[in-house]
Write an enzyme that holds these catalytic residues in place. Structure first.
Site, short mmCIF file in Angstrom:
data_model
loop_
_atom_site.label_atom_id
_atom_site.label_comp_id
_atom_site.label_asym_id
_atom_site.label_seq_id
_atom_site.Cartn_x
_atom_site.Cartn_y
_atom_site.Cartn_z
N GLU A 1 0.81 -1.22 0.00
CA GLU A 1 0.00 0.00 0.00
C GLU A 1 0.84 1.27 0.00
OE1 GLU A 1 -0.67 -2.63 1.88
OE2 GLU A 1 -2.62 -3.28 1.12
N HIS B 1 -11.25 -4.86 8.00
CA HIS B 1 -12.00 -4.92 6.75
C HIS B 1 -13.37 -4.27 6.94
CE1 HIS B 1 -9.02 -8.09 6.65
NE2 HIS B 1 -9.14 -8.18 5.35
#
Lengths: 322, 346
Positions: A60, A129
């Site tokens: 990321e 998540h």
């Protein structure tokens, strides 16, 4: 017009902006061949090729850092971060570079970057998540934070975000992804960043919310006999303070609803702004209905964590009983 | 090199005189690296570096006046006094900054290389013909983002040369104490499918010669290269570094190989005289003195400047500041240049 869900509306906006402007490119983990974990970029790899829809490694910080370089060079990258919790590794790049480049260089370099991030709970995913980190990024001047709650808004806001000369984090509520469809124009249109939407008008109480919580607010309001105004902020930062002020001066009561934890959440900012702007108009203290100050629970308990219609109704009734 | 040396000496002085705030990392000892590498590039080749960046800015052609004024926090600075010592940016010269987070500029460099290649090949339908130089220090070799970026560069065949200015110390920790394979960091490049090259960064002729070949090769192949640039920083990491981690003997040993003296000796064998050397010294002293005077005469930005250049749009006291000067600033329109889609490309 087409009857589209949130995923399809975003997909359409991406296609139209990519058709229009070769500087627009997409990158992220499995966004290409696989079309993204939520299939938001489905079909784009086949349509625009691997040079413009780029599958990246799982990295990321590298994805966002590379995108910042692309943006500084004048391109319009749209990186996707697969889940809200995965923004963490990219936090440094977002807040140390993207947010600060315009100020640091006095406008000589800018970062026209749109980071797409599925956000929030309600899809039986675990923590990392299911998180709602909008307040973290709203606290970083130089970034704009957007979170649509409907397909129509999503398309118009995403096009605005892509064309915006500054970095935008575009949060897509997972719970809304396929929750409902609505009419979305096939022609391109923009919705200005920084402008809230009055979902329904009312005179007795204002509910301020954003993202998937807007749907819970609507459920609560539909069952209520009171005249309630619902404001969907759509842009979390910069916040449409005029819309809040106008509404609360009219109604004198306000409930703020968000999924993120309570302390330091954007609900606190809304409440403080109302205190500063509307104190003498208030009939009761501003109430917050939020997630708890805990880690997002595992899926069996997630519905207990997220604000639902009954909790919202409870807060509304408390204000009328005050 | 002599301009950079003189510039840095005056920076140290100005810092000690408290005319420069916001930290200051001087480049003394490493001048041959910026000069030798950047001379091997063309003006269209993007450059990105870390916070020890005055040398790169000057080598890339930034006016010393603008560089000095930036450190003085004055309006005449390259970022009008908003960036400071660690943030030298120069759009006209394709210098994409000095950056303050260790190693975090390498993904940016990889993105710049991605952008030039995308523009040359996808938008313009031609062949990739620009080379990005991305500098980092040896301490940054231990940062995760560097490795993410090296993987991306190798994976996507990006035209970038990642130059590790290996001065042997990450602040106060020697490379052997902080980095695996510290004696041979080019070995890390192999893991990312890129060539690794060791270059002597204390001899500017050698640095230039080696870099010219590498830049030409990357321009041709569009494949990334990693360079272990051997050098030594003569001063401390920053201005407040007591340098307890190394001996005076070690410093003296490296000072024998001062890149300016090395070049002077090389030139003397070709007829360069001491008078010519002193002439250059006089010139750079006058230029840097002029830069300091110019910087000191440049105004300090007004408080109303705080709200400028946060966003493209007019931006104001969101939180309801009652400072009239700030409110005044907020009412003034943002003067950032409008973005022309095509002109905006590199």
């Amino acid at each position: 017009m087409a009857n589209l869900n949130l995923v399809q509306a975003i997909n359409l906006a991406l296609i139209q902006e990519m058709e229009k402007d070769e500087r627009v490119l997409i990158l992220g983990e499995d966004v290409g061949v696989n079309g993204g974990v939520f299939r938001v970029t489905e079909g784009l790899h086949a349509r625009f090729g691997a040079r413009r829809v780029v599958d990246t490694p799982l990295a990321e910080s590298g994805i966002i850092g590379t995108s910042i370089g692309l943006a500084m060079a004048g391109l319009r990258p749209i990186p996707e971060i697969q889940f809200d919790g995965f923004l963490g590794p990219a936090y440094d790049q977002i807040c140390s570079h993207a947010a600060r480049m315009r100020t640091r260089t006095r406008g000589a370099f800018t970062v026209p970057l749109t980071i797409r991030v599925p956000v929030g709970g309600g899809i039986h995913a675990p923590e990392l998540h299911s998180d709602s980190p909008e307040a973290i990024y709203s606290h970083q001047p130089g970034i704009k934070v957007v979170m649509p709650s409907s397909p129509y808004d999503a398309k118009g806001l995403l096009i605005s975000a892509i064309r915006d000369p500054d970095p935008v984090i575009f949060f897509e509520p997972k719970r809304v992804y396929r929750a409902f469809r609505e009419e979305v124009p096939e022609d391109e249109y923009t919705i200005p960043i920084g402008k809230a939407r009055v979902v329904c008008e009312g005179t007795e109480l204002t509910v301020v919310s954003w993202g998937a919580s807007v749907l819970q607010c609507m459920q609560s309001i539909e069952k209520s006999s009171r005249s309630i105004e619902l404001i969907d902020l759509r842009t979390i930062f910069p916040m449409d303070l005029e819309a809040i002020e106008t509404s609360v001066k009219k109604t004198g009561r306000c409930v703020v609803v968000h999924e993120a934890p309570r302390t330091g959440g954007m609900g606190a900012e809304v409440a403080a702004q109302i205190m500063e702007r509307c104190f003498l108009y208030l009939e009761a203290p501003v109430q917050r209905v939020t997630g708890f100050d805990t880690i997002m629970p595992y899926y069996k308990l997630e519905l207990n964590y997220m604000p639902d219609a009954s909790r919202i109704t409870g807060a509304i009734e408390d204000l009328f009983a005050f | 090199m002599m301009l950079i040396r003189e510039f840095e000496l005056r920076c140290m002085q100005a810092y000690q005189d408290k005319k420069i705030g916001g930290f200051c990392h001087v480049y003394i000892g490493q001048e041959a690296v910026a000069v030798g590498t950047i001379a091997a590039t063309e003006a269209k080749d993007p450059i990105v570096t870390a916070y020890r960046d005055h040398g790169h800015a000057l080598a890339r052609g930034m006016d010393p006046k603008h560089c000095m004024a930036e450190m003085f926090g004055r309006i005449g600075g390259c970022a009008k006094g908003k960036g400071g010592s660690m943030h030298m940016f120069d759009r006209a010269n394709n210098l994409f900054g000095g950056h303050g987070i260790v190693g975090a500029q390498i993904p940016l460099g990889v993105g710049l290389a991605f952008a030039t290649k995308y523009e040359d090949e996808v938008i313009n339908g031609g062949k990739s013909n620009r080379v990005t130089l991305a500098f980092l220090g040896d301490g940054a070799m231990n940062q995760g983002s560097v490795h993410e970026a090296m993987n991306l560069a190798g994976l996507f065949d990006l035209p970038v040369i990642i130059i590790c200015e290996n001065n042997g110390y990450s602040m106060g920790t020697s490379i052997s104490r902080g980095t695996t394979m510290g004696h041979k960091i080019v070995s890390k490049a192999a893991g990312y499918g890129m060539e690794g090259v060791e270059v002597d960064g204390m001899d500017v002729v050698e640095t230039y010669g080696a870099m010219k070949q590498l830049v030409d090769r990357v321009r041709e192949t569009s494949r990334p290269i990693f360079v272990d640039m051997k050098c030594y920083r003569f001063k401390g990491h920053s201005m407040s570094d007591p340098r307890k981690y190394r001996t005076r003997e070690e410093e003296e040993h490296y000072e024998q190989g001062d890149p300016i003296l090395v070049l002077k000796t090389q030139l003397e064998s070709r007829g360069f005289t001491d008078d010519q050397f002193k002439g250059i010294q006089r010139d750079v002293r006058a230029e840097v003195r002029g830069a300091v005077e110019w910087a000191e005469a440049s105004p300090i930005p007004p408080t109303s400047d705080l709200y400028r250049d946060v966003y493209r749009e007019k931006w104001g006291p969101y939180t309801g500041s009652s400072d009239p000067e700030m409110l005044g600033g907020a009412e003034k329109p943002c003067d950032s240049p409008a973005i022309d889609p095509k002109a905006d490309l590199l």
